[in-house]
Design a protein around this motif. Structure first.
Motif, short mmCIF file in Angstrom:
data_model
loop_
_atom_site.label_atom_id
_atom_site.label_comp_id
_atom_site.label_asym_id
_atom_site.label_seq_id
_atom_site.Cartn_x
_atom_site.Cartn_y
_atom_site.Cartn_z
N VAL A 73 0.88 -1.17 0.00
CA VAL A 73 0.00 0.00 0.00
C VAL A 73 0.92 1.22 0.00
CG1 VAL A 73 -1.83 1.25 1.20
CG2 VAL A 73 -1.75 -1.26 1.30
N GLU A 74 1.05 1.86 -1.17
CA GLU A 74 1.97 3.00 -1.29
C GLU A 74 1.36 4.28 -0.76
OE1 GLU A 74 5.14 2.46 -4.77
OE2 GLU A 74 3.17 3.12 -5.49
N VAL A 75 0.10 4.54 -1.11
CA VAL A 75 -0.54 5.81 -0.77
C VAL A 75 -1.99 5.59 -0.38
CG1 VAL A 75 -1.26 8.08 -1.66
CG2 VAL A 75 0.92 7.11 -2.38
N ILE A 76 -2.40 6.22 0.69
CA ILE A 76 -3.82 6.39 1.01
C ILE A 76 -4.01 7.88 1.20
CG2 ILE A 76 -5.70 5.93 2.62
CD1 ILE A 76 -4.32 3.28 3.33
N ASP A 77 -4.70 8.51 0.25
CA ASP A 77 -4.90 9.95 0.24
C ASP A 77 -6.38 10.23 0.51
OD1 ASP A 77 -5.35 12.63 -0.44
OD2 ASP A 77 -3.99 12.58 -2.16
N GLU A 78 -6.69 10.59 1.74
CA GLU A 78 -8.09 10.82 2.13
C GLU A 78 -8.68 12.03 1.42
OE1 GLU A 78 -9.95 8.76 3.76
OE2 GLU A 78 -8.30 7.42 4.24
N GLU A 79 -7.91 13.08 1.26
CA GLU A 79 -8.42 14.31 0.63
C GLU A 79 -8.85 14.06 -0.82
OE1 GLU A 79 -6.95 18.81 -0.52
OE2 GLU A 79 -5.88 17.72 1.04
N ASN A 80 -8.02 13.33 -1.56
CA ASN A 80 -8.32 13.05 -2.97
C ASN A 80 -8.99 11.70 -3.18
OD1 ASN A 80 -7.21 15.47 -4.24
ND2 ASN A 80 -5.26 14.72 -3.41
N LYS A 81 -9.34 11.01 -2.08
CA LYS A 81 -10.02 9.71 -2.14
C LYS A 81 -9.30 8.73 -3.07
CE LYS A 81 -13.89 11.17 0.06
NZ LYS A 81 -13.38 11.55 1.35
N LEU A 82 -8.01 8.56 -2.82
CA LEU A 82 -7.14 7.78 -3.69
C LEU A 82 -6.36 6.74 -2.89
CD1 LEU A 82 -4.95 9.12 -6.51
CD2 LEU A 82 -3.81 7.97 -4.63
N VAL A 83 -6.23 5.54 -3.45
CA VAL A 83 -5.39 4.50 -2.87
C VAL A 83 -4.54 3.92 -4.00
CG1 VAL A 83 -5.33 2.32 -1.60
CG2 VAL A 83 -7.21 3.92 -1.20
N ARG A 84 -3.23 3.79 -3.74
CA ARG A 84 -2.33 3.22 -4.75
C ARG A 84 -1.62 2.02 -4.16
NH1 ARG A 84 0.79 7.50 -6.62
NH2 ARG A 84 2.36 7.11 -5.06
N PHE A 85 -1.67 0.92 -4.95
CA PHE A 85 -1.04 -0.34 -4.59
C PHE A 85 0.06 -0.66 -5.60
CE2 PHE A 85 -5.59 -0.71 -3.54
CZ PHE A 85 -5.55 -1.08 -2.21
N LYS A 86 1.20 -1.12 -5.11
CA LYS A 86 2.28 -1.57 -5.99
C LYS A 86 2.42 -3.08 -5.81
CE LYS A 86 7.16 -1.10 -7.00
NZ LYS A 86 8.41 -0.41 -6.66
N ILE A 87 2.32 -3.80 -6.92
CA ILE A 87 2.48 -5.25 -6.88
C ILE A 87 3.95 -5.57 -6.62
CG2 ILE A 87 2.16 -7.43 -8.13
CD1 ILE A 87 -0.46 -5.89 -7.77
N ILE A 88 4.21 -6.36 -5.58
CA ILE A 88 5.59 -6.72 -5.27
C ILE A 88 5.87 -8.21 -5.47
CG2 ILE A 88 6.03 -4.72 -3.79
CD1 ILE A 88 5.52 -6.52 -1.36
N GLU A 89 4.80 -9.02 -5.54
CA GLU A 89 4.92 -10.45 -5.83
C GLU A 89 3.61 -10.91 -6.46
OE1 GLU A 89 5.90 -13.10 -2.58
OE2 GLU A 89 7.46 -11.77 -1.87
N GLY A 90 3.69 -11.97 -7.25
CA GLY A 90 2.46 -12.57 -7.74
C GLY A 90 2.43 -12.77 -9.24
N ASP A 91 1.28 -13.26 -9.70
CA ASP A 91 1.11 -13.66 -11.09
C ASP A 91 1.34 -12.53 -12.09
OD1 ASP A 91 0.10 -16.58 -11.01
OD2 ASP A 91 -1.04 -15.57 -9.44
N LEU A 92 0.93 -11.32 -11.77
CA LEU A 92 1.11 -10.21 -12.72
C LEU A 92 2.58 -9.96 -13.04
CD1 LEU A 92 -1.57 -7.64 -11.53
CD2 LEU A 92 -1.53 -8.89 -13.69
#
Length: 153
Positions: A73-92
């Motif tokens: 979970v890179e960013v949780i921005d309450e003001e801009n209602k934004l969440v950014r996830f960076k894949i670090i392992e897995g099928d993708l």
């Protein structure tokens, strides 16, 4: 070499954007209850839900295939209602060197826009764009909307 790319889609939903943002920022483990055919489980590997820097495990089905992802979970921005996830392992990461997924809620009066952004770097020039994942995000958004509209009745 690879291809660096960015795909965006905005889905209009008829449920309150604050609820949608809260689900991805602090309660992603509830998504499996709302979209069980797409998301099968979500749990914390390290840290805690709702905290940037936490690592979350996802079990999901993409294009008929059971998949896993470990996301920072890179960013949780309450003001801009934004969440950014960076894949670090897995099928993708079998197809992409890097992959980041952002979900942002955009209030638009009576409806709410949910903007999904996939930023990626393919492993080679023959790599494809993650359109199936974008379709998956649309389906999850629709399932969450339907779940909340059902609860409002």
């Amino acid at each position: 070499m690879g291809i660096k790319g960015k795909l965006e889609v905005e889905v209009d939903i008829n449920c309150h954007g604050d609820i949608f943002h809260e689900i991805f920022s602090t309660r992603p483990h509830h998504v499996s209850d709302m979209s069980p055919s797409n998301i099968h489980a979500c749990d914390v590997h390290d840290g805690e839900f709702g905290k940037p820097g936490s690592i979350i495990n996802w079990n999901y089905t993409l294009d008929g295939k059971k998949c896993v992802a470990k996301e920072l979970v890179e960013v949780i921005d309450e003001e801009n209602k934004l969440v950014r996830f960076k894949i670090i392992e897995g099928d993708l990461l079998n197809e992409f060197k890097t992959f980041t997924l952002t979900v942002q809620v955009i209030p638009m009066g009576d409806i709410t826009g949910v903007k999904w952004t996939a930023e990626f770097d393919t492993i080679d020039d023959k790599g494809h764009y993650p359109t199936k994942l974008i379709d998956f995000c649309i389906a999850v958004s629709r399932d969450i909307e339907a779940h909340h509209l059902k609860d409002d009745k």
